[in-house]
Design a protein around this motif. Structure first.
Motif, PDB file in Angstrom:
ATOM      1  N   ALA A  59       0.851  -1.096  -0.105  1.00 18.53           N
ATOM      2  CA  ALA A  59      -0.115  -0.197  -0.063  1.00 18.53           C
ATOM      3  C   ALA A  59       0.948   1.128   0.065  1.00 18.53           C
ATOM      4  N   THR A 115      -3.299   0.289  10.393  1.00 21.05           N
ATOM      5  CA  THR A 115      -2.825  -0.837   9.749  1.00 21.05           C
ATOM      6  C   THR A 115      -2.626  -1.950  10.737  1.00 21.05           C
ATOM      7  N   THR A 122      -4.293  -5.732  10.720  1.00 16.56           N
ATOM      8  CA  THR A 122      -3.592  -7.053  10.597  1.00 16.56           C
ATOM      9  C   THR A 122      -4.108  -7.851  12.008  1.00 16.56           C
ATOM     10  N   VAL A 166       0.250  -6.201   5.396  1.00 15.44           N
ATOM     11  CA  VAL A 166       0.119  -4.999   4.818  1.00 15.44           C
ATOM     12  C   VAL A 166       1.484  -4.346   4.679  1.00 15.44           C
ATOM     13  N   PHE A 201      -8.898  -4.151   2.978  1.00 16.53           N
ATOM     14  CA  PHE A 201      -7.987  -3.342   3.742  1.00 16.53           C
ATOM     15  C   PHE A 201      -8.695  -1.740   3.614  1.00 16.53           C
TER      16      PHE A 201
END
Length: 411
Positions: free
Chosen positions: A31, A48, A52, A60, A320
């Motif tokens: 990303a 993030t 996860t 990610v 995401f």
């Protein structure tokens, strides 16, 4: 004996996971984000991490670049399939759609998303009736002011028009409170186009009419004339011609500007006593208007998150994106970027401590003016950046600089 050995090996293989390919399978997605303004790098990393934790089978990999490198990095990585998720500016969907950079996600957008997100936010990710991602950063530029300096100057309320801003800045300068009271981000970069667009919207100008450039006269010319006058009068910090938004923030929170045009994120950062000398003295209002033409002015500086056409993991990428743009995530980090969700503005957890900003946002976000929607945007922006810089430096008259920009705009 052989059966026994086989059974033992088989058992060991199952324990080690050799015959369980999905048990510990982890999909990696890449990303690309921006390393300035709006959400901080630390905030994006924290979001993030939460993602996860909720989705342990997806890893990610984050990459951050300055805004100025975001577009080229996205386009250049297409050949190598470098990114699954990219942050994109409101000005790029036309180009990205035309050049097949982003996936059309219209079918993935649910009714709840359509109803819950502020209508104006959808313009960030839409081109030609299709959606190329989810809006994420809902933003415009506001006029920030130092309440203490205005009080010392005997100014009772912040300016409602751009002419009033110049008048108030002159009072502050004449009283010896600040040598250059106004700070802008006029570096030869997209930042200058955002300030210019704010003024174009105030003066009722147009960028394109009937497919041809229209900024070289009317409100577009008035806007650049205002910038040049503000600069040459000595009311504007002379370093503004090299400033990006972060430079403006630092100058303002150091107490060296009475007025500054900047994005939402500056409000809470400039009010943080750990880093700011003006904490508790920060005022914010919508960018002013022009008498007889506008009440307020605003540029659409919003950004979205999209899936690249090169992505091999579009499902995980979308998972995401929907987490990052969810109301829960956005409400949690509403101090740096206001949520895209309409009902968030009735949530005390979002509004507490930033009531003044929310009041300005209700007017500013409703008045957001778009930079031109064209696949040729990069060429047009580059030509305008040059015109602004030449005009500020006195190398060309505004009308000549804009005429030349129109000829080199690619339109």
């Amino acid at each position: 004996m052989l059966k026994s050995i086989s059974r033992t090996l088989l058992g060991a293989a199952f324990i080690s996971g050799a015959f369980m390919p999905h048990a510990f399978a982890e999909t990696s997605i890449n990303a690309l984000f921006m390393a300035q303004a709006a959400y901080s790098e630390a905030d994006v990393r924290a979001m993030t991490e939460a993602f996860t934790k909720a989705n342990p089978d997806i890893k990610v990999n984050l990459e951050f670049v300055p805004y100025e490198g975001l577009h080229d990095k996205t386009v250049l990585a297409q050949g190598s399939g470098g990114y699954d998720v990219v942050l994109f500016d409101v000005i790029w969907p036309a180009e990205y759609a035309s050049n097949n950079v982003l996936v059309d996600v219209s079918a993935r957008i649910t009714d709840d998303m359509k109803k819950g997100v502020l209508p104006g936010a959808w313009t960030t990710v839409t081109y030609d009736g299709k959606s190329y991602g989810m809006p994420w950063i809902l933003d415009t530029k506001y006029l920030f002011y130092n309440k203490e300096i205005l009080e010392k100057a005997g100014i009772k309320s912040p300016p409602k028009t751009w002419d009033e801003l110049a008048e108030q800045a002159k009072i502050i300068k004449d009283k010896g409170l600040l040598a250059t009271p106004i700070s802008w981000s006029w570096s030869q970069a997209e930042a200058a186009i955002c300030d210019y667009t704010t003024l174009v919207s105030a003066y009722g100008g147009e960028f394109i009419k009937d497919g041809k450039p229209a900024f070289q006269s009317g409100g577009g010319l008035d806007a650049l004339n205002y910038m040049v006058t503000s600069y040459s009068s000595g009311l504007t910090n002379p370093n503004s011609k090299e400033f990006l938004e972060e430079d403006v923030r630092k100058v303002f929170q150091n107490g060296e500007a009475a007025f500054a045009l900047n994005w939402t994120y500056m409000y809470n950062m400039a009010n943080d006593p750990k880093d700011s000398k003006v904490a508790g003295k920060v005022g914010v209002v919508p960018a002013p208007g022009v008498a007889g033409k506008s009440e307020v002015s605003a540029v659409n500086g919003s950004m979205g998150l999209g899936i690249t056409t090169a992505s091999k993991h579009p499902e995980e990428a979308w998972k995401f994106i929907t987490f990052m743009t969810s109301q829960q995530t956005q409400n949690q980090y509403a101090k740096l970027s206001l949520p895209i969700w309409a009902s968030s503005y009735d949530d005390p957890a979002v509004t507490k401590g930033q009531e003044e900003l929310i009041a300005a946002a209700k007017l500013g976000l409703a008045a957001m003016y778009p930079r031109p929607t064209t696949p040729k945007y990069q060429e047009l922006s580059t030509a305008l950046q040059q015109a602004i810089q030449e005009s500020l430096l006195g190398q060309a008259k505004p009308e000549d600089a804009l005429k030349s920009a129109a000829e080199n705009s690619g339109l």
